[in-house]
Structure formats: structure tokens, C-alpha cells
Design a protein around this motif. Structure first.
Motif, PDB file in Angstrom:
ATOM      1  N   ILE A 288      36.444  35.827  54.445  1.00 21.33           N
ATOM      2  CA  ILE A 288      36.220  37.214  54.054  1.00 21.33           C
ATOM      3  C   ILE A 288      34.725  37.486  53.982  1.00 21.33           C
ATOM      4  CG2 ILE A 288      36.722  38.923  52.235  1.00 21.33           C
ATOM      5  CD1 ILE A 288      39.245  37.666  53.561  1.00 21.33           C
ATOM      6  N   HIS A 289      34.306  38.691  54.341  1.00 24.90           N
ATOM      7  CA  HIS A 289      32.903  39.087  54.179  1.00 24.90           C
ATOM      8  C   HIS A 289      32.528  38.946  52.708  1.00 24.90           C
ATOM      9  CE1 HIS A 289      29.360  41.653  53.881  1.00 24.90           C
ATOM     10  NE2 HIS A 289      29.272  41.601  55.204  1.00 24.90           N
ATOM     11  N   PRO A 290      31.324  38.475  52.408  1.00 25.58           N
ATOM     12  CA  PRO A 290      30.936  38.292  51.000  1.00 25.58           C
ATOM     13  C   PRO A 290      31.121  39.539  50.127  1.00 25.58           C
ATOM     14  CG  PRO A 290      29.322  37.274  52.428  1.00 25.58           C
ATOM     15  CD  PRO A 290      30.284  38.005  53.328  1.00 25.58           C
ATOM     16  N   PHE A 291      30.926  40.724  50.703  1.00 27.30           N
ATOM     17  CA  PHE A 291      31.082  41.943  49.906  1.00 27.30           C
ATOM     18  C   PHE A 291      32.551  42.278  49.626  1.00 27.30           C
ATOM     19  CE2 PHE A 291      26.746  43.733  51.440  1.00 27.30           C
ATOM     20  CZ  PHE A 291      26.097  42.855  50.594  1.00 27.30           C
ATOM     21  N   ASN A 292      33.481  41.652  50.338  1.00 29.38           N
ATOM     22  CA  ASN A 292      34.918  41.813  50.071  1.00 29.38           C
ATOM     23  C   ASN A 292      35.495  40.613  49.321  1.00 29.38           C
ATOM     24  OD1 ASN A 292      35.153  44.311  51.250  1.00 29.38           O
ATOM     25  ND2 ASN A 292      35.923  43.553  53.207  1.00 29.38           N
ATOM     26  N   SER A 293      34.703  39.582  49.129  1.00 24.30           N
ATOM     27  CA  SER A 293      35.220  38.366  48.498  1.00 24.30           C
ATOM     28  C   SER A 293      35.483  38.600  47.010  1.00 24.30           C
ATOM     29  CB  SER A 293      34.260  37.204  48.699  1.00 24.30           C
ATOM     30  OG  SER A 293      33.047  37.440  48.028  1.00 24.30           O
ATOM     31  N   TYR A 294      36.275  37.721  46.439  1.00 24.70           N
ATOM     32  CA  TYR A 294      36.662  37.876  45.048  1.00 24.70           C
ATOM     33  C   TYR A 294      36.027  36.791  44.187  1.00 24.70           C
ATOM     34  CZ  TYR A 294      39.864  33.954  45.608  1.00 24.70           C
ATOM     35  OH  TYR A 294      40.394  32.707  45.828  1.00 24.70           O
ATOM     36  N   SER A 295      35.901  37.094  42.916  1.00 27.50           N
ATOM     37  CA  SER A 295      35.531  36.072  41.946  1.00 27.50           C
ATOM     38  C   SER A 295      36.779  35.593  41.198  1.00 27.50           C
ATOM     39  CB  SER A 295      34.492  36.598  40.955  1.00 27.50           C
ATOM     40  OG  SER A 295      35.005  37.683  40.217  1.00 27.50           O
ATOM     41  N   ARG A 296      37.807  36.480  41.161  1.00 28.59           N
ATOM     42  CA  ARG A 296      39.051  36.146  40.473  1.00 28.59           C
ATOM     43  C   ARG A 296      40.165  37.052  40.986  1.00 28.59           C
ATOM     44  NH1 ARG A 296      41.318  37.841  35.426  1.00 28.59           N
ATOM     45  NH2 ARG A 296      39.528  39.203  35.134  1.00 28.59           N
ATOM     46  N   LEU A 297      41.365  36.501  41.086  1.00 29.62           N
ATOM     47  CA  LEU A 297      42.552  37.276  41.441  1.00 29.62           C
ATOM     48  C   LEU A 297      43.519  37.236  40.267  1.00 29.62           C
ATOM     49  CD1 LEU A 297      43.305  36.007  45.079  1.00 29.62           C
ATOM     50  CD2 LEU A 297      42.181  38.128  44.420  1.00 29.62           C
ATOM     51  N   SER A 298      44.118  38.366  39.948  1.00 29.87           N
ATOM     52  CA  SER A 298      45.123  38.442  38.888  1.00 29.87           C
ATOM     53  C   SER A 298      46.468  38.807  39.512  1.00 29.87           C
ATOM     54  CB  SER A 298      44.748  39.503  37.853  1.00 29.87           C
ATOM     55  OG  SER A 298      43.517  39.199  37.264  1.00 29.87           O
ATOM     56  N   PHE A 299      47.466  37.971  39.268  1.00 26.50           N
ATOM     57  CA  PHE A 299      48.807  38.184  39.817  1.00 26.50           C
ATOM     58  C   PHE A 299      49.724  38.746  38.734  1.00 26.50           C
ATOM     59  CE2 PHE A 299      46.986  35.320  42.776  1.00 26.50           C
ATOM     60  CZ  PHE A 299      47.717  35.377  43.950  1.00 26.50           C
ATOM     61  N   SER A 300      50.531  39.732  39.100  1.00 29.38           N
ATOM     62  CA  SER A 300      51.529  40.303  38.209  1.00 29.38           C
ATOM     63  C   SER A 300      52.836  40.415  38.999  1.00 29.38           C
ATOM     64  CB  SER A 300      51.072  41.680  37.724  1.00 29.38           C
ATOM     65  OG  SER A 300      52.102  42.317  37.011  1.00 29.38           O
ATOM     66  N   MET A 301      53.909  39.833  38.470  1.00 27.82           N
ATOM     67  CA  MET A 301      55.186  39.831  39.176  1.00 27.82           C
ATOM     68  C   MET A 301      56.294  40.325  38.255  1.00 27.82           C
ATOM     69  SD  MET A 301      54.638  36.073  40.719  1.00 27.82           S
ATOM     70  CE  MET A 301      52.912  35.621  40.809  1.00 27.82           C
ATOM     71  N   ASN A 302      57.269  41.008  38.841  1.00 31.51           N
ATOM     72  CA  ASN A 302      58.422  41.406  38.035  1.00 31.51           C
ATOM     73  C   ASN A 302      59.694  40.792  38.605  1.00 31.51           C
ATOM     74  OD1 ASN A 302      59.461  43.095  40.072  1.00 31.51           O
ATOM     75  ND2 ASN A 302      58.617  44.942  39.187  1.00 31.51           N
ATOM     76  N   SER A 303      60.759  40.886  37.876  1.00 28.69           N
ATOM     77  CA  SER A 303      62.016  40.246  38.274  1.00 28.69           C
ATOM     78  C   SER A 303      62.686  40.940  39.458  1.00 28.69           C
ATOM     79  CB  SER A 303      62.978  40.205  37.095  1.00 28.69           C
ATOM     80  OG  SER A 303      63.280  41.522  36.680  1.00 28.69           O
ATOM     81  N   LEU A 304      62.183  42.097  39.832  1.00 31.10           N
ATOM     82  CA  LEU A 304      62.768  42.826  40.962  1.00 31.10           C
ATOM     83  C   LEU A 304      62.042  42.553  42.274  1.00 31.10           C
ATOM     84  CD1 LEU A 304      63.450  46.222  39.183  1.00 31.10           C
ATOM     85  CD2 LEU A 304      65.030  44.335  39.588  1.00 31.10           C
ATOM     86  N   GLY A 305      61.067  41.647  42.245  1.00 30.45           N
ATOM     87  CA  GLY A 305      60.417  41.245  43.479  1.00 30.45           C
ATOM     88  C   GLY A 305      59.106  41.930  43.798  1.00 30.45           C
TER      89      GLY A 305
END
Length: 171
Positions: free
Chosen positions: A116-133
Motif C-alpha cells: 500500500i502507498h504510505p499515505f494509505n497505510s495503516y497504523s492499526r486496524l479495528s475489526f467489528s463482527m456481528n452474528s449475522l455475518g
């Protein structure tokens, strides 16, 4: 008599609805809400056009395999979005479990981040999931818009000092 039959039918419908509520909610959400969700992303100016075998660009946000999930993550990060959603369907039973494993696999996600281009790169990703997929990923970017503006200005300033109009390619 007709009122009694109508009452019994109503009770029957309510009983079926109560006992199968999870199945009904899952069916409605996956077949009507998620299935037709408009998942389109507009890329920012830092998107890279790479041809690599590890991950590929995709426009399908209903994964059928682990590789599809990786492609969704790569595409979204490469487009520079701040958050994105994909939907697990009944066809891919391990989708949520695989998403949870990927969320914990920092090494694999970091490898994707290198494309990924450095300006699009992440320092952290947060995942959120529900029981409906529904899986939502929030991207905490490495650089803010203000930092990007400062860096871009400095790079332009350096180029302006180094590259002169009277320079040719052959020098």
C-alpha cells in the motif's frame, strides 16, 4: 367460530415466529439487507496499481474463501478508505472465524500493508463482527491529512530546489 380460527392461526404464526426468530432474522438480513448492499469504493489519489500474486483487487465484498477476505482488505486499504464492510454469507461457513483469525494475524496484515502507498497505510486496524455475518474494519491511518499536506509541501520544496528548468535528461 371464524374469530376462533383466526385467533388460532395468529397464535400459530406468533409461535413459529418466536421459535424460528434467529433463522428468520438471518434469512431476512442476508437475503434482503446484505445481499443488495451497495459496496462500492472510490479510490483516492494514492492508490497503487500493482500486479502481485499474493493479493488482487476485487469488487466482490461477499467472500467465499480466506483469499477473498485478503483481497477485500488489500483493495480497501489500497483505495485509502477509512472504514469498509464485507458480508459473510451462508455459503462460506468459516467466514467469521477466519476473519477473527486474520484480525489477530498482525504479520499477515503487515505484509499486505507493504503493498500500500504510505499515505494509505495503516497504523492499526479495528475489526467489528456481528452474528449475522457483517464484518466492519476501521482503518487508523499512519498519516493524517495534515501530515500528508506537510510532507507533500516539503517534497515539492525539495524538488523545486534540486530540479531546475535548464536541466536536461542527459545531465
Amino acid at each position: 367460530m371464524k374469530k376462533m380460527i383466526a385467533f388460532l392461526i395468529l397464535i400459530g404464526i406468533l409461535a413459529v415466529t418466536y421459535f424460528y426468530k434467529d433463522t428468520i432474522v438471518t434469512y431476512i438480513s442476508t437475503e434482503y439487507m446484505y445481499k443488495y448492499a451497495n459496496v462500492k469504493q472510490k479510490a483516492n489519489g494514492y492508490k497503487k496499481n500493482l500486479d502481485i500474486s499474493f493479493v488482487k483487487e476485487t469488487n466482490n465484498f461477499f467472500p467465499q474463501s480466506k483469499q477473498d477476505i485478503l483481497n477485500i482488505i488489500y483493495t480497501s486499504l489500497n483505495n485509502g478508505v477509512d472504514s469498509f464492510i464485507y458480508y459473510c454469507t451462508d455459503a462460506y461457513k468459516d467466514c467469521i472465524a477466519e476473519s477473527e483469525r486474520l484480525a489477530k494475524n498482525e504479520s499477515l496484515l503487515s505484509n499486505i500493508n507493504t503493498f500500500i502507498h504510505p499515505f494509505n497505510s495503516y497504523s492499526r486496524l479495528s475489526f467489528s463482527m456481528n452474528s449475522l455475518g457483517k464484518v466492519e474494519i476501521t482503518v487508523h491511518k499512519q498519516y493524517s491529512d495534515e501530515e500528508i499536506a506537510v510532507i507533500t509541501k516539503k517534497v515539492d520544496e525539495i524538488y523545486g530546489n534540486i530540479i531546475k528548468e535548464n536541466m536536461s535528461i542527459h545531465e
